[in-house]
Design an enzyme around this catalytic site. Structure first.
Site, PDB file in Angstrom:
ATOM      1  N   ALA A   1      36.705  40.504  28.465  1.00 23.72           N
ATOM      2  CA  ALA A   1      36.152  39.254  29.000  1.00 23.72           C
ATOM      3  C   ALA A   1      36.977  38.113  28.422  1.00 23.72           C
ATOM      4  O   ALA A   1      37.593  38.258  27.364  1.00 23.72           O
ATOM      5  CB  ALA A   1      34.693  39.122  28.595  1.00 23.72           C
TER       6      ALA A   1
ATOM      7  N   GLY B   1      35.721  44.415  28.094  1.00 25.33           N
ATOM      8  CA  GLY B   1      35.382  44.505  29.518  1.00 25.33           C
ATOM      9  C   GLY B   1      36.395  45.314  30.318  1.00 25.33           C
ATOM     10  O   GLY B   1      36.050  45.887  31.352  1.00 25.33           O
TER      11      GLY B   1
ATOM     12  N   GLU C   1      35.396  48.729  29.938  1.00 22.77           N
ATOM     13  CA  GLU C   1      34.110  48.888  30.626  1.00 22.77           C
ATOM     14  C   GLU C   1      34.288  49.028  32.146  1.00 22.77           C
ATOM     15  O   GLU C   1      33.567  49.788  32.782  1.00 22.77           O
ATOM     16  CB  GLU C   1      33.188  47.717  30.259  1.00 22.77           C
ATOM     17  CG  GLU C   1      32.783  47.789  28.793  1.00 22.77           C
ATOM     18  CD  GLU C   1      31.999  46.581  28.315  1.00 22.77           C
ATOM     19  OE1 GLU C   1      32.553  45.468  28.339  1.00 22.77           O
ATOM     20  OE2 GLU C   1      30.829  46.747  27.923  1.00 22.77           O
TER      21      GLU C   1
ATOM     22  N   GLU D   1      34.785  44.212  20.566  1.00 26.87           N
ATOM     23  CA  GLU D   1      33.821  43.105  20.506  1.00 26.87           C
ATOM     24  C   GLU D   1      33.290  42.862  19.092  1.00 26.87           C
ATOM     25  O   GLU D   1      33.025  41.736  18.701  1.00 26.87           O
ATOM     26  CB  GLU D   1      32.640  43.379  21.462  1.00 26.87           C
ATOM     27  CG  GLU D   1      32.976  43.202  22.938  1.00 26.87           C
ATOM     28  CD  GLU D   1      33.530  44.448  23.601  1.00 26.87           C
ATOM     29  OE1 GLU D   1      33.966  45.373  22.881  1.00 26.87           O
ATOM     30  OE2 GLU D   1      33.548  44.482  24.854  1.00 26.87           O
TER      31      GLU D   1
HETATM   32  N1  CO8 Z   1      40.477  36.336  26.660  1.00 28.53           N
HETATM   33  C1  CO8 Z   1      41.228  35.213  26.795  1.00 28.53           C
HETATM   34  N2  CO8 Z   1      42.564  35.182  26.565  1.00 28.53           N
HETATM   35  C2  CO8 Z   1      43.149  36.319  26.195  1.00 28.53           C
HETATM   36  C3  CO8 Z   1      42.444  37.525  26.050  1.00 28.53           C
HETATM   37  C4  CO8 Z   1      41.037  37.505  26.311  1.00 28.53           C
HETATM   38  N3  CO8 Z   1      40.282  38.620  26.228  1.00 28.53           N
HETATM   39  N4  CO8 Z   1      43.300  38.507  25.644  1.00 28.53           N
HETATM   40  C5  CO8 Z   1      44.517  37.912  25.569  1.00 28.53           C
HETATM   41  N5  CO8 Z   1      44.435  36.602  25.903  1.00 28.53           N
HETATM   42  C6  CO8 Z   1      45.523  35.610  25.957  1.00 28.53           C
HETATM   43  C7  CO8 Z   1      45.952  35.199  24.558  1.00 28.53           C
HETATM   44  O1  CO8 Z   1      45.092  34.200  24.059  1.00 28.53           O
HETATM   45  C8  CO8 Z   1      47.364  34.708  24.826  1.00 28.53           C
HETATM   46  O2  CO8 Z   1      47.294  33.411  25.376  1.00 28.53           O
HETATM   47  P1  CO8 Z   1      48.326  32.267  24.891  1.00 28.53           P
HETATM   48  O3  CO8 Z   1      49.677  32.815  25.282  1.00 28.53           O
HETATM   49  O4  CO8 Z   1      47.907  31.083  25.685  1.00 28.53           O
HETATM   50  O5  CO8 Z   1      48.163  32.158  23.426  1.00 28.53           O
HETATM   51  C9  CO8 Z   1      47.857  35.631  25.926  1.00 28.53           C
HETATM   52  O6  CO8 Z   1      46.687  36.202  26.518  1.00 28.53           O
HETATM   53  C10 CO8 Z   1      48.717  36.779  25.392  1.00 28.53           C
HETATM   54  O7  CO8 Z   1      47.995  37.423  24.375  1.00 28.53           O
HETATM   55  P2  CO8 Z   1      48.559  37.626  22.879  1.00 28.53           P
HETATM   56  O8  CO8 Z   1      49.571  36.575  22.554  1.00 28.53           O
HETATM   57  O9  CO8 Z   1      47.398  37.765  21.970  1.00 28.53           O
HETATM   58  O10 CO8 Z   1      49.329  39.013  23.072  1.00 28.53           O
HETATM   59  P3  CO8 Z   1      49.598  40.121  21.941  1.00 28.53           P
HETATM   60  O11 CO8 Z   1      50.545  41.080  22.539  1.00 28.53           O
HETATM   61  O12 CO8 Z   1      49.958  39.492  20.657  1.00 28.53           O
HETATM   62  O13 CO8 Z   1      48.167  40.838  21.737  1.00 28.53           O
HETATM   63  C11 CO8 Z   1      46.103  41.833  22.455  1.00 28.53           C
HETATM   64  C12 CO8 Z   1      47.586  41.535  22.802  1.00 28.53           C
HETATM   65  C13 CO8 Z   1      46.021  42.814  21.296  1.00 28.53           C
HETATM   66  C14 CO8 Z   1      45.462  42.447  23.710  1.00 28.53           C
HETATM   67  C15 CO8 Z   1      45.399  40.504  22.089  1.00 28.53           C
HETATM   68  O14 CO8 Z   1      45.667  39.540  23.100  1.00 28.53           O
HETATM   69  C16 CO8 Z   1      43.910  40.628  21.942  1.00 28.53           C
HETATM   70  O15 CO8 Z   1      43.437  41.124  20.945  1.00 28.53           O
HETATM   71  N6  CO8 Z   1      43.137  40.121  22.955  1.00 28.53           N
HETATM   72  C17 CO8 Z   1      41.706  40.117  22.895  1.00 28.53           C
HETATM   73  C18 CO8 Z   1      41.128  41.481  23.179  1.00 28.53           C
HETATM   74  C19 CO8 Z   1      39.613  41.494  23.032  1.00 28.53           C
HETATM   75  O16 CO8 Z   1      39.083  41.198  21.984  1.00 28.53           O
HETATM   76  N7  CO8 Z   1      38.907  41.829  24.118  1.00 28.53           N
HETATM   77  C20 CO8 Z   1      37.479  41.879  24.143  1.00 28.53           C
HETATM   78  C21 CO8 Z   1      36.928  40.575  24.635  1.00 28.53           C
HETATM   79  S1  CO8 Z   1      35.153  40.505  24.547  1.00 28.53           S
HETATM   80  C22 CO8 Z   1      34.616  41.421  25.860  1.00 28.53           C
HETATM   81  O17 CO8 Z   1      35.389  42.005  26.600  1.00 28.53           O
HETATM   82  C23 CO8 Z   1      33.139  41.490  26.035  1.00 28.53           C
HETATM   83  C24 CO8 Z   1      32.746  42.064  27.396  1.00 28.53           C
HETATM   84  C25 CO8 Z   1      31.273  41.878  27.641  1.00 28.53           C
HETATM   85  C26 CO8 Z   1      30.941  40.414  27.852  1.00 28.53           C
HETATM   86  C27 CO8 Z   1      29.482  40.226  28.043  1.00 28.53           C
HETATM   87  C28 CO8 Z   1      29.125  38.823  28.500  1.00 28.53           C
HETATM   88  C29 CO8 Z   1      28.672  37.909  27.445  1.00 28.53           C
END
Ligand code: CO8
Length: 263
Positions: free
Chosen positions: A66, A111, A114, A134
């Protein structure tokens, strides 16, 4: 609807939804859910579509979860509503009358995992990574992950992934049964589409009944599941596809299934 966050295409009876928000590694926000829901409306009302394949744009991510920027602004009620909204759309994927294959290329986190779990089965590229991170954000999976992951890989392994938030590789995911098959990245879509094409030749009614029976039987006692199976078996026989399939076998020719879901 004009799509900006997904690419929705249909070729030879196979629909492909590609999550496409490159600036956020295809993360799901409210707009993505809206567009996914609209694409599902089209799929549900178009009988020529026989299989759905889900994938992510680019080589790095299927869906990185998400959108955390959006999550960060939610209050309690908004969080609960967004979770429920996502769950209802993912339930529609699970309950779709046609098979759904997730072709996971790169990160499938939160997500993203999921969505893949709401599909019927998962093919992955060698560089795919799965995880429910998460817990590292101070939250829990909210699009059905706590429920579907445990049902798919068992409670112990699911709790380990959910409590640690750590990612697993495609090879590990295959070993524990989360993923059916792993391919070099350049072969993933070709493999998913090949399987989709093989499935698309089968009868729509028997595919729907097979999917429904496995899904509905998964959470009930064996006896009840077998009753569901017998009912579905009867429904298949009411479709012209059963006559065509058995007749074609006896006449030593390939069956051509024309049965409709609307009959
Ligand atoms: N949301 C928003 N932006 C994101 C997300 C995300 N989930 N994942 C990556 N991005 C963005 C980064 O912020 C970055 O943006 P910018 O270039 O503007 O800084 C761009 O994408 C590239 O990402 P990274 O620079 O971080 O790339 P890396 O190669 O260094 O890392 C990763 C890749 C490991 C995937 C890293 O981006 C990461 O950890 N992302 C988050 C993953 C995560 O935690 N996902 C779970 C989110 S919570 C969720 O899914 C809950 C679902 C249920 C919701 C229920 C409703 C309330």
């Amino acid at each position: 609807m004009a799509y900006e966050n997904i690419i929705f295409e249909v070729k030879n009876g196979i629909a492909i939804i590609t999550f496409n928000r490159p600036k956020a590694l295809n993360a799901i926000n409210a707009d993505v859910l809206k567009e996914l829901s609209s694409a599902l409306n089209t799929i549900e009302s178009d009988e020529s579509i026989r299989v759905l394949v889900l994938t992510g744009a680019g080589e790095k991510a299927f869906v990185a979860g998400a959108d955390i920027t959006e999550l960060n602004t939610f209050n309690t009620l908004q969080g609960k509503l967004f979770s429920r909204r996502g769950q209802l759309i993912f339930d529609r994927l699970q309950d779709l009358a046609i098979p759904v294959i997730a072709a996971v290329n790169g990160f499938a986190l939160g997500g993203g995992s999921e969505i893949a779990l709401a599909s019927d089965f998962i093919y992955a590229s060698e560089n795919a990574k799965f995880g429910l991170p998460e817990i590292t954000l101070g939250i829990i999976p909210g699009f059905g992950g706590t429920q579907r992951l445990a049902r798919r890989i068992g409670i112990g392994r699911a709790k380990e992934m959910i409590f640690t938030g750590e990612m697993i590789t495609a090879a590990q995911a295959e070993k524990i049964g989360l993923v059916n098959r792993v391919f070099p990245p350049e072969n993933l879509m070709e493999a998913a589409l090949k399987t989709a094409a093989a499935i698309a030749e089968k009868g729509k009614v028997s595919l729907r009944e097979a999917k429904k029976t496995v899904n509905n039987g998964a959470d009930v006692p064996l006896r009840v599941g077998c009753d569901i199976e017998a009912d579905s078996f009867g429904i298949c026989l009411a479709s012209p596809d059963a006559k065509e399939g058995t007749g074609a076998f006896l006449q030593k020719r390939k069956a051509v299934f024309t049965g409709s879901l609307l009959e």
